[in-house]
Motif scaffolding. Sequence first.
Motif, mmCIF file in Angstrom:
data_model
loop_
_atom_site.group_PDB
_atom_site.id
_atom_site.type_symbol
_atom_site.label_atom_id
_atom_site.label_comp_id
_atom_site.label_asym_id
_atom_site.label_seq_id
_atom_site.Cartn_x
_atom_site.Cartn_y
_atom_site.Cartn_z
ATOM 1 N N TYR A 1 0.846 -1.185 0.000
ATOM 2 C CA TYR A 1 0.000 0.000 0.000
ATOM 3 C C TYR A 1 0.888 1.243 0.000
ATOM 4 C CZ TYR A 1 -3.622 -3.316 1.381
ATOM 5 O OH TYR A 1 -4.491 -4.380 1.416
ATOM 6 N N PRO A 2 0.357 2.376 -0.429
ATOM 7 C CA PRO A 2 1.126 3.613 -0.267
ATOM 8 C C PRO A 2 1.615 3.728 1.166
ATOM 9 C CG PRO A 2 -0.811 4.034 -1.605
ATOM 10 C CD PRO A 2 -0.945 2.618 -1.107
ATOM 11 N N ILE A 3 2.867 4.120 1.333
ATOM 12 C CA ILE A 3 3.531 4.032 2.633
ATOM 13 C C ILE A 3 2.764 4.757 3.728
ATOM 14 C CG2 ILE A 3 5.032 6.013 2.162
ATOM 15 C CD1 ILE A 3 7.226 4.521 3.774
ATOM 16 N N GLU A 4 2.073 5.831 3.396
ATOM 17 C CA GLU A 4 1.331 6.579 4.405
ATOM 18 C C GLU A 4 0.274 5.711 5.089
ATOM 19 O OE1 GLU A 4 3.061 9.167 1.354
ATOM 20 O OE2 GLU A 4 1.635 7.468 1.244
ATOM 21 N N ARG A 5 -0.300 4.774 4.333
ATOM 22 C CA ARG A 5 -1.334 3.924 4.908
ATOM 23 C C ARG A 5 -0.744 2.971 5.937
ATOM 24 N NH1 ARG A 5 -5.879 0.354 1.602
ATOM 25 N NH2 ARG A 5 -6.665 -0.815 3.415
ATOM 26 N N ILE A 6 0.418 2.393 5.620
ATOM 27 C CA ILE A 6 1.055 1.475 6.568
ATOM 28 C C ILE A 6 1.560 2.242 7.789
ATOM 29 C CG2 ILE A 6 2.932 -0.174 6.870
ATOM 30 C CD1 ILE A 6 0.648 -1.169 5.098
ATOM 31 N N THR A 7 2.095 3.431 7.574
ATOM 32 C CA THR A 7 2.559 4.257 8.694
ATOM 33 C C THR A 7 1.411 4.567 9.644
ATOM 34 O OG1 THR A 7 4.279 5.268 7.319
ATOM 35 C CG2 THR A 7 3.653 6.437 9.318
ATOM 36 N N ALA A 8 0.257 4.905 9.089
ATOM 37 C CA ALA A 8 -0.915 5.197 9.917
ATOM 38 C C ALA A 8 -1.379 3.958 10.669
ATOM 39 C CB ALA A 8 -2.039 5.744 9.046
ATOM 40 N N ALA A 9 -1.302 2.793 10.033
ATOM 41 C CA ALA A 9 -1.728 1.559 10.693
ATOM 42 C C ALA A 9 -0.830 1.227 11.875
ATOM 43 C CB ALA A 9 -1.735 0.411 9.682
ATOM 44 N N VAL A 10 0.477 1.421 11.708
ATOM 45 C CA VAL A 10 1.417 1.150 12.799
ATOM 46 C C VAL A 10 1.115 2.045 14.001
ATOM 47 C CG1 VAL A 10 3.837 1.313 13.490
ATOM 48 C CG2 VAL A 10 3.242 0.270 11.302
ATOM 49 N N ALA A 11 0.676 3.260 13.734
ATOM 50 C CA ALA A 11 0.404 4.210 14.812
ATOM 51 C C ALA A 11 -0.819 3.832 15.635
ATOM 52 C CB ALA A 11 0.227 5.611 14.233
ATOM 53 N N THR A 12 -1.685 2.988 15.093
ATOM 54 C CA THR A 12 -2.940 2.683 15.785
ATOM 55 C C THR A 12 -3.075 1.224 16.206
ATOM 56 O OG1 THR A 12 -4.074 2.316 13.665
ATOM 57 C CG2 THR A 12 -4.158 4.544 14.601
ATOM 58 N N GLN A 13 -2.396 0.292 15.505
ATOM 59 C CA GLN A 13 -2.547 -1.122 15.828
ATOM 60 C C GLN A 13 -1.610 -1.539 16.940
ATOM 61 O OE1 GLN A 13 -3.395 -2.480 11.260
ATOM 62 N NE2 GLN A 13 -2.791 -4.099 12.657
ATOM 63 N N GLU A 14 -2.054 -2.465 17.771
ATOM 64 C CA GLU A 14 -1.244 -2.975 18.868
ATOM 65 C C GLU A 14 -0.465 -4.216 18.470
ATOM 66 O OE1 GLU A 14 -0.724 -1.553 21.744
ATOM 67 O OE2 GLU A 14 -2.000 0.131 21.153
#
Length: 471
Positions: free
Chosen positions: A449-462
Amino acid sequence: MTDLSRAAVRDAVGYFDSWLAFRQRYSRIPGVQAAVLHGDEILLSAAYGHADVEAGVELTPRHLFRIASHSKTFTATAVLQLAEQGTLRLDDAARRWLPFLDGAPLSSVTVRELLGHSGGVVRDGHDGDFWQLYREFPDEATLRKIATDGADIIPPNERFKYSNIGYSLLGSIIAAASGQDYNTYVRRHIVDRLSLADTGPEYDPARAGEYARGYTSLAYADRRIPVDHVDTAAMSAATGFYSTAQDAVRYFSAHFHGDDRLLSDASKRLMQRAEWQVDGSDGEYGLGLDRAEIGGRRVFGHGGGYPGHITKTYFDPEAKLAVSVLTNAIDGPAEPLASGLIRMVNLAVESSGGNGDERRSDVDLDRFTGRFATMWGVQDVVRLGRRLYLFRPVADDPTQPTTKLDVVDDSTLRVVGGIGFGSYGETVRYEFSGAEVVSVRGGSATTAYPIERITAAVATQERVSVGDPLR
């Protein structure tokens, strides 16, 4: 390999800019400043990260860096200016200009031997802890003591032996021959002649707030701490200069062939001619200049290591290309970042020569480009010239292994090249929403995925679990 089209250089610089921003964050470097010049035009002048981490000051292209051993190129230029004028000769013995050397082993070492690190001179004396700021850098009296106290380590012309003391002595020779102190001479005859407003031969306390703060290494600790700027005193000819990346490439443009602002072409070729192979590396050294071959392109320049700053500049005097990368960390990767631009330019030139994927000239190649991430890492799809490539931005050389991507249709590419463990011959399929890329299924048939999407997921997923992937 010399000829460069402006279009090829612009393609390379476009990706280089993005890559540097990524590497600054990925490598945990406080700040990176960079510039690229081609011909007489600055194509990039940019900065990433912080000039002062603790104060939250963002780095800009105008922040000053200590460029350290770049100083040797200014010193060599000054010596050759004086030689062109007939003021001194390269075969002058050091004692002619420095009478305090009479009777000392270094008395017969020549100016040329000092310029080429051929004199067998001690590198930094027998106690170099000023490099760790245990004390101040040597003053003139201390330099004289170092030069007359067992400074002859090996016989002259036995091998390349890098010496900051040798170049500090050259600064004293320039002062004696010109009748001006070293700092005054290089400012008047080099810096001011090129109108380099952000360059000088020594730390300037009046501009203290303009310097990027230097930082220690992560090799021995989990955090970096600031390092104070200091005056290099009698060693300014070896390591004192400050500059910006933009000023650095403008300075080295005066060493392009056909430019007579500082030196004749004959003197520049003398500086650029190999004096020595540097043992333990593929590089060579001329008179005050490193020589390297990067992907078949002969380039020159110098690096600099100062407490808290690591810097590197390369230039191709025939193709009129220069790149400078300055970092404010004592372990900053300035050299691989600067050489990365040269490699990208080389690949862009190769990709612009009519050997691109012309079978689908109706498809806009730029629609496929971008930075995409999976849980495993990051990959870039890059257009250089008429070709698409798959790069790994975490690598020091993202162009290797060369992985080409051929266009199959307006939403599909095919992997061509790369390593044998990769996905050679397989497809890379895109999902678009209008002109925007939603996802890419490629290597190992995994979805990126576009990197911004993975970065956002890391910020919210445990955590990442089956059925609850990182996306």
